[in-house]
Design a protein around this motif. Structure first.
Motif, PDB file in Angstrom:
ATOM      1  N   GLU A  13       0.719  -1.069   0.037  1.00 31.30           N
ATOM      2  CA  GLU A  13       0.126  -0.053  -0.075  1.00 31.30           C
ATOM      3  C   GLU A  13       0.857   1.132  -0.098  1.00 31.30           C
ATOM      4  N   VAL A  14       1.974   1.051   0.691  1.00 30.54           N
ATOM      5  CA  VAL A  14       2.803   2.301   0.776  1.00 30.54           C
ATOM      6  C   VAL A  14       3.513   2.787  -0.702  1.00 30.54           C
ATOM      7  N   LEU A  15       3.897   1.783  -1.043  1.00 35.15           N
ATOM      8  CA  LEU A  15       4.479   1.625  -2.724  1.00 35.15           C
ATOM      9  C   LEU A  15       3.436   2.360  -3.670  1.00 35.15           C
ATOM     10  N   ARG A  16       2.174   1.703  -3.554  1.00 33.55           N
ATOM     11  CA  ARG A  16       1.095   2.204  -4.355  1.00 33.55           C
ATOM     12  C   ARG A  16       0.662   3.648  -4.100  1.00 33.55           C
ATOM     13  N   ILE A  17       0.619   3.982  -2.942  1.00 28.02           N
ATOM     14  CA  ILE A  17       0.498   5.382  -2.654  1.00 28.02           C
ATOM     15  C   ILE A  17       1.472   6.262  -3.069  1.00 28.02           C
ATOM     16  N   ALA A  18       2.611   5.773  -3.010  1.00 26.97           N
ATOM     17  CA  ALA A  18       3.944   6.835  -3.175  1.00 26.97           C
ATOM     18  C   ALA A  18       3.725   6.648  -4.877  1.00 26.97           C
ATOM     19  N   ARG A  19       3.627   5.664  -5.593  1.00 29.37           N
ATOM     20  CA  ARG A  19       3.744   5.540  -7.194  1.00 29.37           C
ATOM     21  C   ARG A  19       2.444   6.466  -7.613  1.00 29.37           C
ATOM     22  N   ALA A  20       1.494   6.609  -7.117  1.00 26.59           N
ATOM     23  CA  ALA A  20       0.027   7.228  -7.232  1.00 26.59           C
ATOM     24  C   ALA A  20       0.428   8.926  -7.059  1.00 26.59           C
ATOM     25  N   ALA A  21       1.200   9.074  -6.461  1.00 24.21           N
ATOM     26  CA  ALA A  21       1.598  10.516  -5.907  1.00 24.21           C
ATOM     27  C   ALA A  21       2.565  11.134  -6.815  1.00 24.21           C
ATOM     28  N   GLY A  22       3.363  10.001  -7.557  1.00 25.92           N
ATOM     29  CA  GLY A  22       4.510  10.497  -8.495  1.00 25.92           C
ATOM     30  C   GLY A  22       5.636  10.853  -7.372  1.00 25.92           C
ATOM     31  N   ALA A  23       5.570  10.050  -6.382  1.00 28.69           N
ATOM     32  CA  ALA A  23       6.572  10.281  -5.159  1.00 28.69           C
ATOM     33  C   ALA A  23       7.500   9.032  -5.466  1.00 28.69           C
ATOM     34  N   PHE A  24       8.814   9.123  -4.657  1.00 31.37           N
ATOM     35  CA  PHE A  24       9.839   8.246  -4.514  1.00 31.37           C
ATOM     36  C   PHE A  24       9.638   8.028  -3.024  1.00 31.37           C
ATOM     37  N   VAL A  25      10.202   6.283  -2.628  1.00 33.84           N
ATOM     38  CA  VAL A  25      10.430   6.279  -1.023  1.00 33.84           C
ATOM     39  C   VAL A  25      11.896   5.988  -1.030  1.00 33.84           C
ATOM     40  N   VAL A  26      12.301   6.555   0.096  1.00 28.80           N
ATOM     41  CA  VAL A  26      13.486   6.186   0.437  1.00 28.80           C
ATOM     42  C   VAL A  26      13.699   5.167   1.665  1.00 28.80           C
ATOM     43  N   GLU A  27      14.166   4.017   1.483  1.00 28.80           N
ATOM     44  CA  GLU A  27      13.837   3.006   2.425  1.00 28.80           C
ATOM     45  C   GLU A  27      15.098   3.087   3.201  1.00 28.80           C
ATOM     46  N   ASP A  28      15.001   3.427   4.367  1.00 27.80           N
ATOM     47  CA  ASP A  28      16.502   3.638   5.479  1.00 27.80           C
ATOM     48  C   ASP A  28      16.569   2.178   6.189  1.00 27.80           C
ATOM     49  N   ASP A  29      17.204   1.274   5.551  1.00 26.76           N
ATOM     50  CA  ASP A  29      17.344  -0.059   6.185  1.00 26.76           C
ATOM     51  C   ASP A  29      18.661  -0.328   6.815  1.00 26.76           C
ATOM     52  N   PHE A  30      19.186   0.768   7.740  1.00 29.95           N
ATOM     53  CA  PHE A  30      20.275   0.729   8.331  1.00 29.95           C
ATOM     54  C   PHE A  30      20.325  -0.547   9.524  1.00 29.95           C
ATOM     55  N   VAL A  31      18.955  -0.831  10.070  1.00 24.67           N
ATOM     56  CA  VAL A  31      18.909  -1.687  11.268  1.00 24.67           C
ATOM     57  C   VAL A  31      18.767  -3.278  10.796  1.00 24.67           C
ATOM     58  N   ARG A  32      18.968  -3.587   9.509  1.00 23.90           N
ATOM     59  CA  ARG A  32      18.409  -5.007   9.197  1.00 23.90           C
ATOM     60  C   ARG A  32      19.675  -5.976  10.060  1.00 23.90           C
ATOM     61  N   ARG A  33      20.824  -5.620   9.865  1.00 20.11           N
ATOM     62  CA  ARG A  33      21.871  -6.216  10.737  1.00 20.11           C
ATOM     63  C   ARG A  33      21.911  -6.216  12.126  1.00 20.11           C
ATOM     64  N   LEU A  34      21.083  -5.553  12.831  1.00 21.72           N
ATOM     65  CA  LEU A  34      20.878  -5.621  13.921  1.00 21.72           C
ATOM     66  C   LEU A  34      19.457  -6.365  14.766  1.00 21.72           C
ATOM     67  N   VAL A  35      19.043  -7.235  14.049  1.00 21.28           N
ATOM     68  CA  VAL A  35      18.020  -8.136  14.366  1.00 21.28           C
ATOM     69  C   VAL A  35      18.595  -8.978  15.777  1.00 21.28           C
ATOM     70  N   HIS A  36      17.539  -9.039  16.634  1.00 19.02           N
ATOM     71  CA  HIS A  36      17.884  -9.954  17.833  1.00 19.02           C
ATOM     72  C   HIS A  36      17.572 -11.342  17.509  1.00 19.02           C
ATOM     73  N   GLU A  37      18.209 -11.991  18.485  1.00 18.20           N
ATOM     74  CA  GLU A  37      18.246 -13.630  18.418  1.00 18.20           C
ATOM     75  C   GLU A  37      16.600 -14.194  18.242  1.00 18.20           C
ATOM     76  N   ASP A  38      15.881 -13.468  19.040  1.00 18.15           N
ATOM     77  CA  ASP A  38      14.429 -14.027  19.056  1.00 18.15           C
ATOM     78  C   ASP A  38      13.475 -13.416  17.991  1.00 18.15           C
ATOM     79  N   ALA A  39      13.986 -12.783  17.049  1.00 18.21           N
ATOM     80  CA  ALA A  39      13.062 -12.354  15.985  1.00 18.21           C
ATOM     81  C   ALA A  39      12.711 -13.645  14.965  1.00 18.21           C
ATOM     82  N   GLY A  40      11.746 -13.461  14.447  1.00 20.63           N
ATOM     83  CA  GLY A  40      11.277 -14.198  13.507  1.00 20.63           C
ATOM     84  C   GLY A  40      11.827 -13.864  12.024  1.00 20.63           C
TER      85      GLY A  40
END
Length: 180
Positions: free
Chosen positions: A38-65
């Motif tokens: 839905e976020v991507l669809r809304i951005a696309r409809a608005a003619g906007a870009f999405v900057v995905e800040d994914d700095f924390v991907r490597r900081l996942v805890h042991e108990d995360a799925g």
């Protein structure tokens, strides 16, 4: 909240939405699967870009799925700029990040000369490849994961003991933020 995002695009005329869909700072929340498209669809409809800040991907805890894929992985139209970094998982002085894009967003970045003139010194590139290619890299990430989980658990236990009236609405399974 997608409805608010659509309203914000309409009201502001903004053409960029910066988001942190994984372990958002400061809440530690993860963007729900049904909201991602839905976020991507809304951005696309608005003619906007999405900057995905994914700095924390490597900081996942042991108990995360299992972690959701980056938004960029579900972007066939080229509206997402995916930004990730090794800084938080390694050292504050190790300033290495990556920017990935394709399609219209990549062409826009090229037009404003963000991509083609960007340069990372070769020794830093080689140090990065050596680091992430080393057998110790997965072990390091597991150690970071365990330490972050232990710190989170110690903090939540102390808060529950010392401030039992305090609400912890969401205890994240990644990152190092805890919303009180």
């Amino acid at each position: 909240r997608p409805a608010l995002l659509a309203d914000a695009f309409r009201a502001s005329g903004a053409r960029v939405f910066v988001c942190q869909p994984l372990f958002q700072n400061p809440t530690g929340a993860v963007l729900a699967p049904e909201r991602r498209g839905e976020v991507l669809r809304i951005a696309r409809a608005a003619g906007a870009f999405v900057v995905e800040d994914d700095f924390v991907r490597r900081l996942v805890h042991e108990d995360a799925g299992p972690l959701p894929r980056p938004l960029a992985a579900d972007d066939p139209d080229g509206v997402v700029v995916h930004v990730c970094s090794l800084t938080k998982a390694t050292s504050p002085s190790f300033r290495v990040s990556a920017l990935a894009a394709h399609g219209p967003v990549l062409e826009r970045l090229r037009a404003i000369q963000v991509v083609d003139t960007f340069f990372v010194p070769r020794p830093l590139q080689e140090a990065t490849l050596e680091l992430v290619g080393a057998p110790a890299w997965p072990r390091h990430l597991r150690a970071v994961s365990a330490a972050l989980r232990a710190r989170r658990d110690a903090m939540t236990a102390a808060l529950r003991l010392r401030l039992p009236q305090l609400a912890l609405p969401h205890v994240p399974s990644g990152g190092y933020h805890l919303w009180l």
